[in-house]
Write an enzyme that holds these catalytic residues in place. Structure first.
Site, PDB file in Angstrom:
ATOM      1  N   ASP A  39       0.848  -1.186   0.000  1.00 48.34           N
ATOM      2  CA  ASP A  39       0.000   0.000   0.000  1.00 48.34           C
ATOM      3  C   ASP A  39       0.892   1.248   0.000  1.00 48.34           C
ATOM      4  OD1 ASP A  39      -3.115   0.505   1.808  1.00 48.34           O
ATOM      5  OD2 ASP A  39      -2.038   1.869   0.462  1.00 48.34           O
TER       6      ASP A  39
ATOM      7  N   ASP B 270      -2.873   4.876  -2.297  1.00 51.27           N
ATOM      8  CA  ASP B 270      -3.771   5.548  -1.357  1.00 51.27           C
ATOM      9  C   ASP B 270      -4.183   6.927  -1.877  1.00 51.27           C
ATOM     10  OD1 ASP B 270      -4.875   5.575   1.409  1.00 51.27           O
ATOM     11  OD2 ASP B 270      -3.544   7.308   1.608  1.00 51.27           O
TER      12      ASP B 270
ATOM     13  N   GLU C 145      -7.012   3.973  -5.036  1.00 46.34           N
ATOM     14  CA  GLU C 145      -8.154   4.388  -4.214  1.00 46.34           C
ATOM     15  C   GLU C 145      -8.537   5.782  -4.668  1.00 46.34           C
ATOM     16  OE1 GLU C 145      -7.538   5.896  -0.338  1.00 46.34           O
ATOM     17  OE2 GLU C 145      -9.378   5.026   0.441  1.00 46.34           O
TER      18      GLU C 145
ATOM     19  N   HIS D 249     -10.635  -1.312   5.611  1.00 45.42           N
ATOM     20  CA  HIS D 249     -10.258  -0.890   6.965  1.00 45.42           C
ATOM     21  C   HIS D 249     -10.830   0.478   7.331  1.00 45.42           C
ATOM     22  CE1 HIS D 249      -7.601   0.899   4.103  1.00 45.42           C
ATOM     23  NE2 HIS D 249      -7.258   1.791   5.003  1.00 45.42           N
ATOM     24  N   ASP D 250     -11.494   1.117   6.346  1.00 41.19           N
ATOM     25  CA  ASP D 250     -12.109   2.428   6.611  1.00 41.19           C
ATOM     26  C   ASP D 250     -13.627   2.333   6.746  1.00 41.19           C
ATOM     27  OD1 ASP D 250      -9.957   3.993   4.150  1.00 41.19           O
ATOM     28  OD2 ASP D 250      -9.659   3.762   6.315  1.00 41.19           O
TER      29      ASP D 250
HETATM   30  O1  TEU Z   1      -8.516   6.730   2.904  1.00 38.34           O
HETATM   31  C1  TEU Z   1      -8.891   7.913   2.238  1.00 38.34           C
HETATM   32  C2  TEU Z   1     -10.258   8.202   2.486  1.00 38.34           C
HETATM   33  O2  TEU Z   1     -10.888   8.833   1.695  1.00 38.34           O
HETATM   34  C3  TEU Z   1     -10.855   7.657   3.717  1.00 38.34           C
HETATM   35  O3  TEU Z   1     -10.112   8.128   4.821  1.00 38.34           O
HETATM   36  C4  TEU Z   1     -12.235   8.167   3.811  1.00 38.34           C
HETATM   37  O4  TEU Z   1     -12.211   9.554   3.443  1.00 38.34           O
HETATM   38  C5  TEU Z   1     -12.734   8.125   5.193  1.00 38.34           C
HETATM   39  O5  TEU Z   1     -12.204   7.047   5.844  1.00 38.34           O
HETATM   40  C6  TEU Z   1     -14.234   8.021   5.073  1.00 38.34           C
HETATM   41  O6  TEU Z   1     -14.751   8.872   6.031  1.00 38.34           O
HETATM   42  C7  TEU Z   1      -7.155   6.414   2.773  1.00 38.34           C
HETATM   43  C8  TEU Z   1      -6.867   5.251   3.702  1.00 38.34           C
HETATM   44  O7  TEU Z   1      -7.643   4.125   3.298  1.00 38.34           O
HETATM   45  C9  TEU Z   1      -7.230   5.699   5.102  1.00 38.34           C
HETATM   46  O8  TEU Z   1      -7.097   4.607   6.028  1.00 38.34           O
HETATM   47  C10 TEU Z   1      -6.322   6.836   5.498  1.00 38.34           C
HETATM   48  O9  TEU Z   1      -6.727   7.329   6.768  1.00 38.34           O
HETATM   49  C11 TEU Z   1      -6.417   7.977   4.478  1.00 38.34           C
HETATM   50  O10 TEU Z   1      -6.347   7.535   3.121  1.00 38.34           O
HETATM   51  C12 TEU Z   1      -5.231   8.917   4.658  1.00 38.34           C
HETATM   52  O11 TEU Z   1      -4.063   8.251   4.234  1.00 38.34           O
END
Ligand code: TEU
Length: 543
Positions: free
Chosen positions: A95, A195, A244, A318-319
């Site tokens: 990642d 990311d 992403e 994971h989000d």
């Molecule tokens: O996520 C980007 C992202 O858009 C998410 O954080 C989303 O906005 C949020 O979780 C929904 O409310 C990526 C990664 O997957 C995330 O874990 C990181 O926190 C983020 O980027 C910053 O690197």
């Protein structure tokens, strides 16, 4: 690389398997579970970041892109994992968090000391201490700018204040990032997840009178140019790559993924995961709008196919909260709804991603208090929601539904202590329902959710129509049943998924022909007037 018949399993190392009792998952823990993953039938493992990091955002705040955080293991452990995964027929995807670095990264530390070269690695702007350069908002709440008194300048952070955005306009930055990709490619990994990669090109730094500023940096003016350059110059074309894409569009995702563009293999888009956002706001709850969900699937699936684009298809990561808690049922139809949700996307056109624990029907966390949470976004929004006037009870109802920690509770391997995840104290609470929802008990049940995921993966390998067929959505006016057809060389695959916990009438369907073909899942619809709660039908036939 042909990704159409592949399946990717996402591992959040911190919560997957601890091998040394430290309370965190680690690389040797993953290695110990390779037999399980090979038995499931997945082709690639996407590991979220395990690089040195202050862990303010659980590793998405990277302080060194070429090393292993000692809490996850050593470089030797990683090299052993890469080799043993390959021996199991599994490739690793790392990642790459290239939109920003941790402020603990040596580049940013040099910038803080006034080193002109490294200040140009980031987005610093002159300004008075009380006047941020723009009104842009961080995705984690608050201003997207932080003032550095020693420099008399502000730096941009679209996420946490400890995650400083990189300046992709600087060719030296782009060269640094290409070198990082070459480093890992030479280590033998097979792919990369990028990311929030559609945020790397910032447009004009001006106030946003209509919103939080995202329209000035999302799918920005040079994003496709930068991606083409990164992929070509680092020599990663032909590897498995997924971007992403935050708040993106079909047109851009066609450009990101059409093979003629030489950018990425596929993209994650998130519009389907906003079908329960009231007014598009993550922190405003509403019941899932199934009609809206179906329309988003239909437009994205048919739109991307028409443009030669390629989707990653997924529910969890994971989000995100756990999909069975969000769009399914955790009560009397837990198993049926988890299976229906899985079939709905695994039979679509795209590359399926399975997030750890999804394959056994893991549910949202069962925390009682904000003190149980660890996610920086959740903790920030607890304060924001309380300041907006919500009571603690109202606020916790929102946090419980939306927190990213819902997907980060430790993997549930057994019914035993800490679900077999660790012999120590887990960094995040283990769900008490691990006594009934765990790998061990599902491995012994041929009717389990785990067995069903294994079957779905096998179907994708066996039936080319799933990997390569066209797609057309049916009964789009129907509010209860997701219906689509795949077609390849005269063969049809009809898929019906009842998204309701009740019997619903069979939607109007094209004649599927008297001589029904192979039933992949469920019974032939021709003899049915109703679909049972969360019933799935997948039927191959020839006209
Ligand atoms: O996520 C980007 C992202 O858009 C998410 O954080 C989303 O906005 C949020 O979780 C929904 O409310 C990526 C990664 O997957 C995330 O874990 C990181 O926190 C983020 O980027 C910053 O690197």
């Amino acid at each position: 690389m042909n990704v159409a018949d592949k399946v990717v399993y996402q591992i959040y190392p911190k919560s997957f398997q601890d091998s040394n009792g430290g309370g965190w998952g680690d690389l040797n823990g993953i290695r110990n579970r390779l037999d399980y993953l090979a038995d499931l039938g997945v082709d690639f493992l996407w590991l979220t970041p395990f690089f040195p990091s202050p862990q303010r955002d659980n590793g998405y705040d990277v302080a060194d892109y070429r090393a292993v955080d000692p809490r996850f293991g050593t470089m030797e452990d990683l090299e052993a994992l890469i080799a043993e995964a390959a021996a199991h027929g599994i490739g690793l995807m790392f990642d790459m968090v290239f939109n920003h670095t941790s402020t603990a990264h040596e580049w940013f530390q040099k910038a803080l000391k006034g080193d002109e070269k490294y200040m140009k690695y980031y987005i610093f702007r002159e300004g008075a201490p009380d006047a941020p350069p723009t009104n842009w908002q961080s995705k984690f709440g608050g201003s997207a700018w932080k003032y550095v008194p020693e420099l008399g300048k502000w730096y941009l952070h679209l996420f946490d204040v400890t995650q400083a955005d990189l300046n992709w306009e600087n060719p030296e930055v782009r060269e640094e990032l290409k070198a990082i990709l070459r480093f890992w490619k030479e280590k033998g990994i097979k792919g990369f997840r990028f990311d929030v990669v559609n945020l790397i090109s910032k447009g004009d730094f001006v106030d946003d009178a209509e919103g939080d500023g995202r329209r000035f940096y999302t799918d920005g003016p040079h994003v496709h140019e930068y991606l083409k350059e990164l992929v070509h110059d680092s020599g990663i074309e032909g590897m498995v790559t997924v971007g992403e894409m935050s708040s993106t569009t079909i047109a851009n995702c066609i450009r990101y993924t059409n093979p003629h563009e030489h950018e990425l293999s596929m993209t994650f888009s998130f519009h389907h995961l906003k079908a329960d956002y009231k007014n598009g706001d993550k922190w405003s709850l509403m019941a899932p709008d199934i009609h809206k969900l179906k329309e988003i699937f239909a437009s994205w699936q048919e739109g991307m196919a028409a443009g030669g684009g390629w989707n990653a298809v997924f529910w969890c990561n994971h989000d995100q909260p756990r999909i069975v808690s969000r769009f399914g049922d955790t009560d009397c139809y837990w198993k049926e709804s988890a299976k229906m949700l899985a079939a709905a996307i695994h039979l679509m056109r795209g590359t399926p991603y399975i997030y750890q624990g999804e394959e056994i029907g893991m549910t949202n966390a069962d925390f009682a208090d904000i003190a149980d949470y660890r996610d920086v976004e959740s903790i920030n929004y607890h304060g924001i929601l309380r300041e907006s006037g919500l009571s603690e009870v109202e606020t916790m109802k929102v946090i419980e539904a939306r927190s990213r920690d819902n997907g980060r509770t430790p993997m549930q391997w057994t019914a035993g202590e800490s679900a077999g995840f660790t012999s120590g104290t887990p960094w995040l609470g283990v769900n008490r329902n691990h006594t009934s929802i765990n790998v061990e008990c599902e491995q012994q049940d041929t009717d389990s959710i785990l067995a069903f995921y294994r079957e779905l993966i096998a179907l994708r390998k066996k039936h080319r129509i799933i990997a390569e067929g066209s797609i057309h959505f049916l009964a789009r006016e129907n509010d209860d049943v997701l219906a689509y057809e795949r077609e390849l060389a005269g063969e049809h695959l009809l898929v019906l998924c009842n998204f309701r916990p009740t019997d619903v009438p069979m939607p109007e369907l094209p004649a599927v022909g008297a001589k029904a073909g192979e039933k992949l899942i469920g019974n032939y619809p021709g003899i049915k007037e109703m679909l049972r709660p969360y019933e799935v039908i997948a039927l191959c036939y020839k006209v």
